[in-house]
Design an enzyme around this catalytic site. Structure first.
Site, PDB file in Angstrom:
ATOM      1  N   ARG A   1     -10.545   7.820   4.398  1.00  0.00           N
ATOM      2  CA  ARG A   1     -10.289   6.845   3.679  1.00  0.00           C
ATOM      3  C   ARG A   1     -11.486   6.353   3.064  1.00  0.00           C
ATOM      4  NH1 ARG A   1      -5.002   6.639   4.316  1.00  0.00           N
ATOM      5  NH2 ARG A   1      -3.966   5.665   5.992  1.00  0.00           N
TER       6      ARG A   1
ATOM      7  N   TYR B   1      -1.055  -8.744  16.677  1.00  0.00           N
ATOM      8  CA  TYR B   1       0.240  -8.272  17.418  1.00  0.00           C
ATOM      9  C   TYR B   1       0.290  -9.264  18.600  1.00  0.00           C
ATOM     10  CZ  TYR B   1      -0.488  -4.586  14.048  1.00  0.00           C
ATOM     11  OH  TYR B   1      -0.783  -3.896  13.023  1.00  0.00           O
TER      12      TYR B   1
ATOM     13  N   CYS C   1       0.833  -1.346   0.006  1.00  0.00           N
ATOM     14  CA  CYS C   1       0.184  -0.018  -0.021  1.00  0.00           C
ATOM     15  C   CYS C   1       0.884   1.196   0.078  1.00  0.00           C
ATOM     16  CB  CYS C   1      -0.894  -0.141   1.051  1.00  0.00           C
ATOM     17  SG  CYS C   1      -2.257   1.258   1.034  1.00  0.00           S
TER      18      CYS C   1
ATOM     19  N   LYS D   1     -10.843  -7.310   7.730  1.00  0.00           N
ATOM     20  CA  LYS D   1     -10.246  -6.428   8.627  1.00  0.00           C
ATOM     21  C   LYS D   1     -10.905  -5.158   8.843  1.00  0.00           C
ATOM     22  CE  LYS D   1      -6.240  -3.375   8.579  1.00  0.00           C
ATOM     23  NZ  LYS D   1      -5.109  -2.692   7.763  1.00  0.00           N
TER      24      LYS D   1
ATOM     25  N   ARG E   1      -1.851   4.150  12.681  1.00  0.00           N
ATOM     26  CA  ARG E   1      -1.261   5.103  11.890  1.00  0.00           C
ATOM     27  C   ARG E   1      -0.157   6.029  12.387  1.00  0.00           C
ATOM     28  NH1 ARG E   1      -7.512   6.599   9.194  1.00  0.00           N
ATOM     29  NH2 ARG E   1      -7.591   4.584   8.316  1.00  0.00           N
TER      30      ARG E   1
ATOM     31  N   GLU F   1     -17.061  -7.561  -2.644  1.00  0.00           N
ATOM     32  CA  GLU F   1     -15.594  -7.261  -2.775  1.00  0.00           C
ATOM     33  C   GLU F   1     -14.643  -8.613  -2.848  1.00  0.00           C
ATOM     34  OE1 GLU F   1     -13.616  -4.991  -3.204  1.00  0.00           O
ATOM     35  OE2 GLU F   1     -14.594  -3.131  -2.886  1.00  0.00           O
TER      36      GLU F   1
ATOM     37  N   LYS G   1     -11.796  -4.532   3.671  1.00  0.00           N
ATOM     38  CA  LYS G   1     -11.192  -3.782   4.528  1.00  0.00           C
ATOM     39  C   LYS G   1     -11.984  -2.510   4.861  1.00  0.00           C
ATOM     40  CE  LYS G   1      -7.015  -0.880   5.547  1.00  0.00           C
ATOM     41  NZ  LYS G   1      -5.746  -0.918   4.963  1.00  0.00           N
TER      42      LYS G   1
ATOM     43  N   CYS H   1       0.372   4.367   1.520  1.00  0.00           N
ATOM     44  CA  CYS H   1      -0.098   5.157   2.431  1.00  0.00           C
ATOM     45  C   CYS H   1       1.234   5.664   3.323  1.00  0.00           C
ATOM     46  CB  CYS H   1      -1.191   5.020   3.282  1.00  0.00           C
ATOM     47  SG  CYS H   1      -1.015   3.427   4.204  1.00  0.00           S
TER      48      CYS H   1
ATOM     49  N   SER I   1      -4.532  -2.788  15.147  1.00  0.00           N
ATOM     50  CA  SER I   1      -3.784  -2.003  16.098  1.00  0.00           C
ATOM     51  C   SER I   1      -4.882  -1.386  17.570  1.00  0.00           C
ATOM     52  CB  SER I   1      -3.050  -0.918  15.335  1.00  0.00           C
ATOM     53  OG  SER I   1      -3.830  -0.048  14.925  1.00  0.00           O
TER      54      SER I   1
ATOM     55  N   CYS J   1      -3.862   5.970   0.492  1.00  0.00           N
ATOM     56  CA  CYS J   1      -3.469   4.640   0.028  1.00  0.00           C
ATOM     57  C   CYS J   1      -3.521   4.926  -1.603  1.00  0.00           C
ATOM     58  CB  CYS J   1      -4.400   3.713   0.416  1.00  0.00           C
ATOM     59  SG  CYS J   1      -4.398   3.729   2.565  1.00  0.00           S
TER      60      CYS J   1
HETATM   61  C1  PBG Z   1      -2.455   0.604   5.347  1.00  0.00           C
HETATM   62  C2  PBG Z   1      -2.891  -0.295   6.391  1.00  0.00           C
HETATM   63  C3  PBG Z   1      -3.382   0.085   7.630  1.00  0.00           C
HETATM   64  C4  PBG Z   1      -3.375  -1.200   8.299  1.00  0.00           C
HETATM   65  C5  PBG Z   1      -2.815  -2.094   7.679  1.00  0.00           C
HETATM   66  N1  PBG Z   1      -2.292  -1.630   6.364  1.00  0.00           N
HETATM   67  C6  PBG Z   1      -3.873   1.283   7.955  1.00  0.00           C
HETATM   68  C7  PBG Z   1      -4.952   2.155   7.288  1.00  0.00           C
HETATM   69  O1  PBG Z   1      -5.544   1.628   6.422  1.00  0.00           O
HETATM   70  O2  PBG Z   1      -5.257   2.893   7.737  1.00  0.00           O
HETATM   71  C8  PBG Z   1      -4.205  -1.024   9.720  1.00  0.00           C
HETATM   72  C9  PBG Z   1      -3.311  -2.198  10.658  1.00  0.00           C
HETATM   73  C10 PBG Z   1      -3.619  -1.844  12.032  1.00  0.00           C
HETATM   74  O3  PBG Z   1      -4.362  -0.946  12.531  1.00  0.00           O
HETATM   75  O4  PBG Z   1      -3.164  -3.046  12.883  1.00  0.00           O
HETATM   76  N2  PBG Z   1      -3.141   0.731   4.169  1.00  0.00           N
HETATM   77 ZN    ZN Z   2      -2.587   2.445   2.907  1.00  0.00          ZN
END
Ligand code: PBG
Ligand code: ZN
Length: 322
Positions: free
Chosen positions: A215, A311, A118, A246, A203, A231, A193, A120, A272, A128
């Site tokens: 986003r 994690y 990605c 996710k 982030r 999707e 997602k 971003c 996260s 992204c």
């Molecule tokens: C980037 C990405 C994100 C996560 C994984 N890849 C963040 C987002 O889309 O803003 C999130 C992972 C997490 O929160 O643990 N595209």
């Molecule tokens: Zn991204």
């Protein structure tokens, strides 16, 4: 009374015998954040127990992970040069490509390496994708993602995992890899997602928050479980090998729906914010952290995910909870 369900709950041995859901170490993928430089190990404040590593310290930490049974990692690149065209994302010597090469040199097939694909963390605006006229341009972004995936695959990544939510990116990446004789590099799609507030701590960790806006024009609306199936069906048709949901915890219904609608392996990403909430409440002594963590892991599996990206994996295995 003829039927007494409690009969089968009487002893630990019996409860193990009739358990409907089981976890194994093989199901877990552990995420790592890789930064440029040398000798860096820097904790991420909102994610206790998770750090930024430079390639040299990453190798040492992965060695520890391997010893306790973590043999699948997901790499995120942080701290590269940010430009409007995200060109550092597909550099052959990006921190992720370098990390992949070094990990593969060191551990070969003992370690399975997945990379997040990605832009971003590589764009000035933190979106992204490639922004023009205030909009993330779909097809242009797919080209960049395909180049990024190729750079990772050429460095030796076993699997690439696009997390951007552009339309058609699985096909774009698949064709690019195949044209370059990388038909055995697998694709795990972040196929469902959602635009979620649970990504907050990530982030900060990845320095990838969008400067302006959100986003929602590419990530999914969390009110839409049917669109979620649409999707992932598309990603399956485009050649994805694994489909992912996710975040995980607030979307168990979606995991279950996906499990029922595909024959591909289903993964979930315990993100996260989900991690940080458990760690914070645990640190306060407000919950029994170990028990809550394991309850969550079983919930993911029970809902239908056979692959769990979390994690927590390191602690779970280090402390022998599985
Ligand atoms: C980037 C990405 C994100 C996560 C994984 N890849 C963040 C987002 O889309 O803003 C999130 C992972 C997490 O929160 O643990 N595209
Ligand atoms: Zn991204």
């Amino acid at each position: 009374m003829l039927i007494r369900p409690r009969r089968l709950r009487k002893s630990p041995i019996l409860r193990e015998l009739v358990a409907e859901t089981r976890l194994s170490k093989d199901m877990f993928i552990y995420p790592y954040f890789v930064v440029p430089g040398k000798n860096v190990i820097k904790g991420i404040e909102a994610m206790p127990g998770v750090s930024h590593f430079s390639v040299d310290t990453l190798i040492k930490d992965v060695e520890k992970s391997l010893k306790i049974g973590i043999n699948k990692v997901l790499l995120f690149g942080v701290g590269e040069e940010k430009t409007d065209d995200a060109s550092s994302s597909y550099d052959k010597h990006s921190v992720v490509a370098n990390a992949v090469r070094e990990l593969k040199k060191e551990f070969s097939d003992e370690l399975y390496v997945v990379t997040d694909v990605c832009t971003c963390a590589y764009t000035t605006h933190g979106h992204c994708g490639i922004v023009q006229h205030g909009y993330v341009q779909n097809d242009q972004t797919v080209d960049v993602l395909a180049r990024m995936a190729l750079a990772h695959a050429e460095a030796g990544a076993d699997m690439v995992s696009p997390s951007d939510m552009m339309d058609g990116r699985i096909l774009g990446i698949r064709e690019k890899l195949d044209k370059n004789n990388l038909e055995n590099t697998a694709i795990m799609s972040y196929s469902i997602k959602f635009a979620s507030a649970y990504y907050g701590p990530f982030r900060e960790a990845a320095d990838s928050a969008p400067g302006k806006g959100d986003r929602k024009a590419y990530q999914m609306d969390f009110r839409n479980p049917r669109e979620a199936m649409r999707e992932s069906n598309l990603d399956e048709q485009e050649g994805a090998d694994i489909l992912m949901v996710k975040p995980a915890l607030a979307y168990l219904d979606v995991i279950k729906g996906l499990r029922e609608s595909t024959n591909l392996p289903v993964a979930c990403y315990n993100v996260s914010g989900e991690y940080s909430m458990v760690k914070a409440a645990g640190a306060k002594g407000w919950i029994d952290e170990q028990k809550v963590i394991m309850e969550n892991m079983y919930a993911f599996n029970r809902a239908g995910a056979s692959i769990i990206i979390t994690y927590h994996a390191r602690e779970i295995m280090e402390k022998g909870w599985i």
